[in-house]
Write a protein that holds these residues in place. Structure first.
Motif, mmCIF file in Angstrom:
data_model
loop_
_atom_site.group_PDB
_atom_site.id
_atom_site.type_symbol
_atom_site.label_atom_id
_atom_site.label_comp_id
_atom_site.label_asym_id
_atom_site.label_seq_id
_atom_site.Cartn_x
_atom_site.Cartn_y
_atom_site.Cartn_z
ATOM 1 N N ALA A 106 0.854 -1.185 0.000
ATOM 2 C CA ALA A 106 0.000 0.000 0.000
ATOM 3 C C ALA A 106 0.892 1.237 0.000
ATOM 4 O O ALA A 106 1.998 1.228 0.539
ATOM 5 C CB ALA A 106 -0.907 0.002 1.218
ATOM 6 N N TYR A 107 0.358 2.300 -0.597
ATOM 7 C CA TYR A 107 1.082 3.562 -0.711
ATOM 8 C C TYR A 107 0.107 4.687 -0.429
ATOM 9 O O TYR A 107 -0.965 4.752 -1.029
ATOM 10 C CB TYR A 107 1.670 3.660 -2.124
ATOM 11 C CG TYR A 107 2.317 4.972 -2.477
ATOM 12 C CD1 TYR A 107 3.333 5.512 -1.707
ATOM 13 C CD2 TYR A 107 1.921 5.664 -3.611
ATOM 14 C CE1 TYR A 107 3.944 6.703 -2.053
ATOM 15 C CE2 TYR A 107 2.521 6.863 -3.971
ATOM 16 C CZ TYR A 107 3.537 7.379 -3.185
ATOM 17 O OH TYR A 107 4.128 8.558 -3.535
ATOM 18 N N CYS A 108 0.449 5.563 0.510
ATOM 19 C CA CYS A 108 -0.414 6.677 0.913
ATOM 20 C C CYS A 108 0.392 7.967 0.974
ATOM 21 O O CYS A 108 1.591 7.943 1.222
ATOM 22 C CB CYS A 108 -0.963 6.464 2.323
ATOM 23 S SG CYS A 108 -1.879 4.982 2.584
ATOM 24 N N ALA A 109 -0.306 9.060 0.809
ATOM 25 C CA ALA A 109 0.244 10.378 1.115
ATOM 26 C C ALA A 109 -0.476 10.862 2.367
ATOM 27 O O ALA A 109 -1.658 10.565 2.569
ATOM 28 C CB ALA A 109 0.010 11.341 -0.040
ATOM 29 N N PHE A 110 0.237 11.599 3.234
ATOM 30 C CA PHE A 110 -0.393 12.098 4.454
ATOM 31 C C PHE A 110 0.055 13.523 4.735
ATOM 32 O O PHE A 110 1.094 13.984 4.257
ATOM 33 C CB PHE A 110 -0.071 11.196 5.654
ATOM 34 C CG PHE A 110 1.387 11.184 6.026
ATOM 35 C CD1 PHE A 110 1.908 12.113 6.929
ATOM 36 C CD2 PHE A 110 2.249 10.257 5.482
ATOM 37 C CE1 PHE A 110 3.246 12.117 7.259
ATOM 38 C CE2 PHE A 110 3.592 10.245 5.805
ATOM 39 C CZ PHE A 110 4.093 11.183 6.702
#
Length: 143
Positions: A106-110
């Motif tokens: 999984a890959y997220c920006a925060f």
């Protein structure tokens, strides 16, 4: 115009923080870019990997999923399923734990805002970190 220039920071240039799980890279922060209102970056979680439960007493956390299937548990009992294109706002003071429930990384920006009065006040662990006593970089990966 303020006369200040925009600053680009690549996730590849930032030391990963793995203390609480996953590969967290704070790219834009007071330490890396001189930001004054918040900080943000990217998170990579491998299959079945998680970020330990914590909360932010001064900041809202904004998460945007780019790839993968995740579950965010809020205050220990509410579970929110997230997939590519989903965004989630975690309010100030809400405990949260993120788990990769999919079959791929999984890959997220925060982003978190506003900043805590001091970096060490911005994050409260409610679950033991995965690397107890390990390095705990301040916002932006500063030692």
């Amino acid at each position: 115009m303020t006369g200040k220039k925009a600053l680009r920071v690549s996730a590849d240039e930032v030391r990963p923080n793995r203390r609480r799980g996953g590969d967290i890279r704070v790219t834009l922060s007071p330490a890396t870019a001189g930001s004054t209102s918040g900080f943000g970056g990217v998170l990579y979680l491998d299959r079945a990997e998680h970020v330990t439960e914590h909360y932010h007493p001064y900041s809202e956390e904004f998460i945007h999923v780019v790839a993968g299937e995740l579950e965010m548990t809020l205050d220990g009992d509410e579970t929110v399923k997230l997939g590519p294109g989903d965004s989630l706002l975690v309010p100030i003071g809400v405990r949260h734990r993120l788990v990769n429930v999919g079959d791929v990384q999984a890959y997220c920006a925060f982003h978190l805002s506003p900043l805590a009065p001091r970096p060490e006040l911005g994050h409260v662990d409610t679950e033991e970190p995965l690397i107890p006593g390990g390095p705990n970089p301040h916002v932006g990966g500063a030692p």
